[in-house]
Design an enzyme around this catalytic site. Structure first.
Site, mmCIF file in Angstrom:
data_model
loop_
_atom_site.group_PDB
_atom_site.id
_atom_site.type_symbol
_atom_site.label_atom_id
_atom_site.label_comp_id
_atom_site.label_asym_id
_atom_site.label_seq_id
_atom_site.Cartn_x
_atom_site.Cartn_y
_atom_site.Cartn_z
ATOM 1 N N PHE A 11 -5.491 18.664 -3.495
ATOM 2 C CA PHE A 11 -4.222 17.953 -3.278
ATOM 3 C C PHE A 11 -3.930 16.933 -4.397
ATOM 4 N N ASP A 59 -19.083 24.539 -10.083
ATOM 5 C CA ASP A 59 -19.541 23.549 -9.106
ATOM 6 C C ASP A 59 -20.026 22.298 -9.845
ATOM 7 N N ALA A 82 -13.288 15.901 -7.545
ATOM 8 C CA ALA A 82 -13.929 16.955 -6.742
ATOM 9 C C ALA A 82 -14.734 16.343 -5.616
ATOM 10 N N SER A 85 -13.351 16.335 1.350
ATOM 11 C CA SER A 85 -12.505 15.160 1.579
ATOM 12 C C SER A 85 -12.075 14.948 3.030
ATOM 13 N N THR A 125 -12.269 5.908 -2.397
ATOM 14 C CA THR A 125 -11.374 5.776 -1.248
ATOM 15 C C THR A 125 -11.531 4.409 -0.576
ATOM 16 N N ASP A 126 -10.469 3.983 0.095
ATOM 17 C CA ASP A 126 -10.564 2.721 0.853
ATOM 18 C C ASP A 126 -11.521 2.845 2.036
ATOM 19 N N GLU A 127 -11.876 4.091 2.403
ATOM 20 C CA GLU A 127 -12.758 4.267 3.567
ATOM 21 C C GLU A 127 -14.153 3.702 3.324
ATOM 22 N N TYR A 153 -18.394 11.331 5.698
ATOM 23 C CA TYR A 153 -17.542 11.390 4.500
ATOM 24 C C TYR A 153 -17.542 10.051 3.766
ATOM 25 N N LYS A 157 -19.003 8.945 -0.012
ATOM 26 C CA LYS A 157 -18.168 8.375 -1.080
ATOM 27 C C LYS A 157 -18.723 7.014 -1.530
ATOM 28 N N PRO A 208 -1.504 17.543 17.795
ATOM 29 C CA PRO A 208 -2.686 16.858 18.307
ATOM 30 C C PRO A 208 -2.842 15.442 17.746
ATOM 31 N N TYR A 210 -4.898 12.010 17.912
ATOM 32 C CA TYR A 210 -6.210 11.558 18.386
ATOM 33 C C TYR A 210 -6.073 10.254 19.175
HETATM 34 P P1 NAD Z 1 -8.954 18.035 -1.504
HETATM 35 O O1 NAD Z 1 -9.938 18.381 -0.432
HETATM 36 O O2 NAD Z 1 -7.541 18.416 -1.338
HETATM 37 O O3 NAD Z 1 -9.441 18.657 -2.887
HETATM 38 C C1 NAD Z 1 -10.774 18.656 -3.287
HETATM 39 C C2 NAD Z 1 -10.910 19.650 -4.443
HETATM 40 O O4 NAD Z 1 -12.271 19.588 -4.894
HETATM 41 C C3 NAD Z 1 -10.628 21.102 -4.048
HETATM 42 O O5 NAD Z 1 -9.806 21.705 -5.021
HETATM 43 C C4 NAD Z 1 -11.999 21.740 -4.028
HETATM 44 O O6 NAD Z 1 -11.993 23.134 -4.342
HETATM 45 C C5 NAD Z 1 -12.730 20.925 -5.074
HETATM 46 N N1 NAD Z 1 -14.188 20.924 -4.898
HETATM 47 C C6 NAD Z 1 -14.874 20.732 -3.744
HETATM 48 N N2 NAD Z 1 -16.188 20.813 -3.970
HETATM 49 C C7 NAD Z 1 -16.354 21.065 -5.303
HETATM 50 C C8 NAD Z 1 -17.471 21.231 -6.140
HETATM 51 N N3 NAD Z 1 -18.718 21.185 -5.647
HETATM 52 N N4 NAD Z 1 -17.268 21.433 -7.464
HETATM 53 C C9 NAD Z 1 -16.003 21.500 -7.967
HETATM 54 N N5 NAD Z 1 -14.913 21.360 -7.210
HETATM 55 C C10 NAD Z 1 -15.071 21.146 -5.891
HETATM 56 O O7 NAD Z 1 -9.118 16.481 -1.709
HETATM 57 P P2 NAD Z 1 -8.009 15.370 -2.078
HETATM 58 O O8 NAD Z 1 -7.394 14.885 -0.836
HETATM 59 O O9 NAD Z 1 -7.185 15.872 -3.196
HETATM 60 O O10 NAD Z 1 -8.963 14.205 -2.612
HETATM 61 C C11 NAD Z 1 -9.380 14.187 -3.978
HETATM 62 C C12 NAD Z 1 -10.289 12.990 -4.203
HETATM 63 O O11 NAD Z 1 -9.596 11.797 -3.852
HETATM 64 C C13 NAD Z 1 -11.544 13.003 -3.329
HETATM 65 O O12 NAD Z 1 -12.602 12.524 -4.106
HETATM 66 C C14 NAD Z 1 -11.210 12.046 -2.189
HETATM 67 O O13 NAD Z 1 -12.385 11.443 -1.705
HETATM 68 C C15 NAD Z 1 -10.316 11.047 -2.892
HETATM 69 N N6 NAD Z 1 -9.302 10.351 -2.062
HETATM 70 C C16 NAD Z 1 -8.471 11.088 -1.249
HETATM 71 C C17 NAD Z 1 -7.472 10.412 -0.544
HETATM 72 C C18 NAD Z 1 -6.506 11.168 0.334
HETATM 73 O O14 NAD Z 1 -5.733 10.531 1.062
HETATM 74 N N7 NAD Z 1 -6.474 12.486 0.316
HETATM 75 C C19 NAD Z 1 -7.348 9.020 -0.643
HETATM 76 C C20 NAD Z 1 -8.234 8.318 -1.470
HETATM 77 C C21 NAD Z 1 -9.199 9.003 -2.185
HETATM 78 O O1 DAU Z 2 -7.972 6.448 3.410
HETATM 79 C C1 DAU Z 2 -8.198 7.452 2.474
HETATM 80 C C2 DAU Z 2 -8.673 8.713 3.165
HETATM 81 O O2 DAU Z 2 -7.549 9.255 3.842
HETATM 82 C C3 DAU Z 2 -9.265 9.730 2.200
HETATM 83 O O3 DAU Z 2 -10.428 9.175 1.625
HETATM 84 C C4 DAU Z 2 -9.594 11.039 2.926
HETATM 85 O O4 DAU Z 2 -10.048 12.004 2.000
HETATM 86 C C5 DAU Z 2 -8.334 11.537 3.584
HETATM 87 O O5 DAU Z 2 -8.597 12.728 4.312
HETATM 88 C C6 DAU Z 2 -7.755 10.475 4.521
HETATM 89 O O6 DAU Z 2 -8.632 10.261 5.662
HETATM 90 P P1 DAU Z 2 -8.051 10.079 7.150
HETATM 91 O O7 DAU Z 2 -9.136 10.427 8.097
HETATM 92 O O8 DAU Z 2 -7.374 8.772 7.302
HETATM 93 O O9 DAU Z 2 -6.898 11.218 7.105
HETATM 94 P P2 DAU Z 2 -6.447 12.320 8.171
HETATM 95 O O10 DAU Z 2 -5.183 12.902 7.659
HETATM 96 O O11 DAU Z 2 -7.557 13.237 8.555
HETATM 97 O O12 DAU Z 2 -6.100 11.433 9.446
HETATM 98 C C7 DAU Z 2 -5.140 10.381 9.385
HETATM 99 C C8 DAU Z 2 -5.105 9.727 10.742
HETATM 100 O O13 DAU Z 2 -4.526 10.641 11.682
HETATM 101 C C9 DAU Z 2 -6.468 9.366 11.315
HETATM 102 O O14 DAU Z 2 -6.370 8.162 12.042
HETATM 103 C C10 DAU Z 2 -6.802 10.524 12.251
HETATM 104 C C11 DAU Z 2 -5.442 10.943 12.741
HETATM 105 N N1 DAU Z 2 -5.279 12.387 13.053
HETATM 106 C C12 DAU Z 2 -5.623 13.282 12.100
HETATM 107 C C13 DAU Z 2 -5.473 14.630 12.330
HETATM 108 C C14 DAU Z 2 -5.880 15.635 11.278
HETATM 109 C C15 DAU Z 2 -4.701 12.779 14.250
HETATM 110 O O15 DAU Z 2 -4.363 11.951 15.122
HETATM 111 N N2 DAU Z 2 -4.554 14.117 14.484
HETATM 112 C C16 DAU Z 2 -4.918 15.069 13.578
HETATM 113 O O16 DAU Z 2 -4.767 16.275 13.850
#
Ligand code: NAD
Ligand code: DAU
Length: 341
Positions: A11, A59, A82, A85, A125-127, A153, A157, A208, A210
């Protein structure tokens, strides 16, 4: 300048690759991705033939492969997206999170050290800060907030972040870390809250939510995150952590209701399901350091960003329908089947 972007088929990574390929035609952008269930090369179709872009499948945890790649390519900058996530998947199967997020990061750090990379940037991540109480809206995560993780997760991180900082202090590797809040926008895999709710609502399927839907997330448009990383890799100080967030806190229920309203769908689609174990209550980022040191400012607020995102999902049905019809359906059944009965 040659930049390795890992996880560039995911993403945020795919949005970052778009941003960099378009903005810096003189750079070489190499996208390394394993193409797990979350990696989708269709997200990169419109730039795949650009002369400054190249895709490599592999990888990050495969040490001999990574060492060979660094030997051959001699990267100037590494930006590591990578990762595994998804928090829910980390509860079902923590092992792969340690393997990719911790071991994979350590392999990249070793390769960056061995081949004299000028900047290693870790996308975190802020997590890693854990959560904040719902009744203290005055509290925010700063870069000095202690790490205090909740899920496998976030623990993976945080562990990776500590390795990155150790390679700076012990070996002098020029590192930076960004810790961003929840992203949303185009190419978001439909297992995460916002895309999941959009596509299920479009099909009049149960949504759904939560617990009581009262957990708070701090939403940032993915393009604003990409712009922040661009600034940090060019102008950020080595050894530093930068928080990224735009003060867009919403409860999950507010987010879902916003989506339903925009799609003209009834709130009766909302289904409250069993809560996520260890569910973090509230995230909220203080981005002052990034704003004052590097002049970063988000371009989107939640209202403009969510409207653009919903429009994107409406006009890119073929992108997410291919995901829904594939492996994702099996995953959805395993994760929600029992809970929605
Ligand atoms: P995502 O799951 O959409 O994408 C992860 C990508 O990494 C995929 O393309 C996957 O194929 C690749 N990948 C997984 N394992 C691998 C490996 N061993 N070697 C090479 N590639 C591999 O994740 P995202 O939501 O785009 O998040 C990207 C980064 O940003 C992550 O490090 C995540 O922790 C961080 N992040 C995400 C969010 C969020 O809200 N999505 C917020 C803050 C930080
Ligand atoms: O804060 C940054 C993080 O945000 C990233 O590091 C993670 O990679 C990313 O996945 C995201 O984590 P969250 O757990 O916050 O995101 P998610 O979209 O899974 O869930 C957002 C909120 O919605 C969380 O409180 C759980 C809730 N939820 C999620 C899903 C998938 C629901 O209520 N129903 C659902 O089906």
């Amino acid at each position: 300048m040659k930049i390795l972007v890992t996880g560039g088929a995911g993403f945020i990574g795919s949005n970052f690759v778009h941003h960099m390929v378009k903005k810096y035609p003189e750079y070489e952008i190499v996208n390394l991705d394993l193409l797990t269930y979350a990696g989708n090369l269709e997200s990169l179709r419109d730039i795949e033939n650009e002369p400054n872009y190249k895709f490599v499948r592999g990888d990050i945890a495969d040490r001999p492969f990574i060492m060979q790649l660094f030997e051959k390519e001699r990267f100037d900058i590494v930006v590591n997206f990578a990762a595994e996530s998804h928090v829910d998947r980390s509860i079902t199967d923590p092992g792969i999170f340690v393997q990719t997020n911790v071991m994979g990061t350590q392999v990249l750090l070793d390769a960056s050290k061995a081949y004299g990379v000028k900047r290693y940037h870790q996308v975190s991540t802020d997590e890693v800060y854990g959560d904040l109480p719902l009744d203290r809206p005055d509290l925010f995560f700063t870069e000095t907030t202690p790490l205090h993780t909740s899920s496998p997760y976030s623990s993976s991180k945080a562990s990776a972040d500590l390795f990155v900082l150790a390679y700076y202090r012990t070996f002098g590797l020029p590192v930076t870390i960004s810790r961003c809040s929840n992203n949303y926008g185009p190419y978001h895999f439909p297992e995460k809250l916002i895309p999941l709710m959009i596509i299920r609502a479009l099909d009049d399927e149960k949504l759904p939510v939560y617990g009581k839907g009262e957990n708070v997330r701090d939403w940032l448009h993915v393009e604003d995150h990409c712009a922040a990383i661009d600034l940090i890799i060019h102008n950020g100080r080595v050894g530093e952590v930068y928080n990224v967030g735009g003060h867009n806190e919403r409860t999950n229920l507010e987010v879902v209701k916003t989506i339903l309203k925009a799609l003209d769908k009834p709130e009766s689609l909302i289904n409250y399901v069993t809560d996520r174990p260890g569910h973090d209550l509230r995230y909220a980022i203080d981005p002052t350091k990034l704003e004052t040191e590097l002049g970063w400012k988000p371009q989107y607020n939640f209202d403009t960003g969510i409207a653009q995102t919903i429009e994107w999902y409406l006009t890119h049905k073929e992108w997410w329908q291919r995901i829904v019809s594939g492996e994702y359906s099996n995953y959805f059944e395993a994760m929600y089947g029992e809970r929605l009965k």
